[in-house]
Design an enzyme around this catalytic site. Sequence first.
Site, PDB file in Angstrom:
ATOM      1  CG  HIS A 103      -1.707   1.242   1.398  1.00  0.00           C
ATOM      2  ND1 HIS A 103      -2.949   1.424   0.824  1.00  0.00           N
ATOM      3  CD2 HIS A 103      -1.434   2.394   2.072  1.00  0.00           C
ATOM      4  CE1 HIS A 103      -3.398   2.632   1.135  1.00  0.00           C
ATOM      5  NE2 HIS A 103      -2.502   3.239   1.898  1.00  0.00           N
ATOM      6  CD  GLU A 104       2.011   3.483   3.651  1.00  0.00           C
ATOM      7  OE1 GLU A 104       2.240   4.565   3.091  1.00  0.00           O
ATOM      8  OE2 GLU A 104       1.000   3.292   4.357  1.00  0.00           O
ATOM      9  CG  HIS A 162       0.427   6.246  -0.538  1.00  0.00           C
ATOM     10  ND1 HIS A 162      -0.749   6.785  -1.043  1.00  0.00           N
ATOM     11  CD2 HIS A 162       0.098   5.697   0.665  1.00  0.00           C
ATOM     12  CE1 HIS A 162      -1.733   6.575  -0.185  1.00  0.00           C
ATOM     13  NE2 HIS A 162      -1.254   5.914   0.858  1.00  0.00           N
ATOM     14  CG  HIS A 208       5.443  11.545  -5.320  1.00  0.00           C
ATOM     15  ND1 HIS A 208       6.586  11.636  -4.560  1.00  0.00           N
ATOM     16  CD2 HIS A 208       5.262  12.790  -5.843  1.00  0.00           C
ATOM     17  CE1 HIS A 208       7.068  12.854  -4.624  1.00  0.00           C
ATOM     18  NE2 HIS A 208       6.288  13.576  -5.392  1.00  0.00           N
TER      19      HIS A 208
END
Length: 240
Positions: A99-100, A103, A107
């Site tokens: 999940h991270e 991100h 970006h």
Amino acid sequence: MVFDPIYMIIMVVAIVLSGGAAFMVKSRFAKSSKVPISSGYTGAQVAERLLRDAGITDVSVHAHKGFLSDHYNPMNRTLNLSPDVYNGRSAAAAGVAAHEAGHAMQHAQNYFPMWVRSAIVPVANIGSNLGPWIIMIGILLGAGAGVDTGFGYTLAIIGVALFAVATAFTLVTVPVEFDASARAKKQLQHLGIIKQGDEAAAVSSVLTAAAMTYVAAAIASVLQLLYWAYKAGLIGGRRH
């Protein structure tokens, strides 16, 4: 300001929503932590694999203190994982780490909702902390009470506008989080890090619970915004 039962009800609803979501995350994380993944990857290795597959070479993965303190920092391009995730070899660890990494992919690809969220952070922080106080001062000066001085009403509008930006931040965060989770689940299976069945179900369970915390925050913020707009006389026909 005097005791307001409406505001207390809103606060109780917010506490119940956030508390329920937090409990769901902890319980599902604990349950999913008992489901090992067949690939044997640690959370750190999962994150590194997903970043490498996405062609992202300027993001580093680090261990970070705290329980479920995992986050991606776009300012210094670091992916920070809590100990249970960084070292874990479970579906829970894989899901959170992926999940991270999702991100970081957002970006790198200039995902629009994430760009909007980052752009409004400074104003959102001000609106969250100072907005209600500015509104209350405006109300004390007559906003929404039928004896509006003009200045009080203007002040209340400023406070509501600032708090609206904070609410917008919580709302735009919801699609950002759901998209990161969708990317995570897709890549975990695409790369063969997890298998269909119990592993995939456990990952989906913990990520869905995590996303609900942001939904709860958004609902609570919208309710507060409506309350402050009503008290300031901006809605509900209280402006004379």
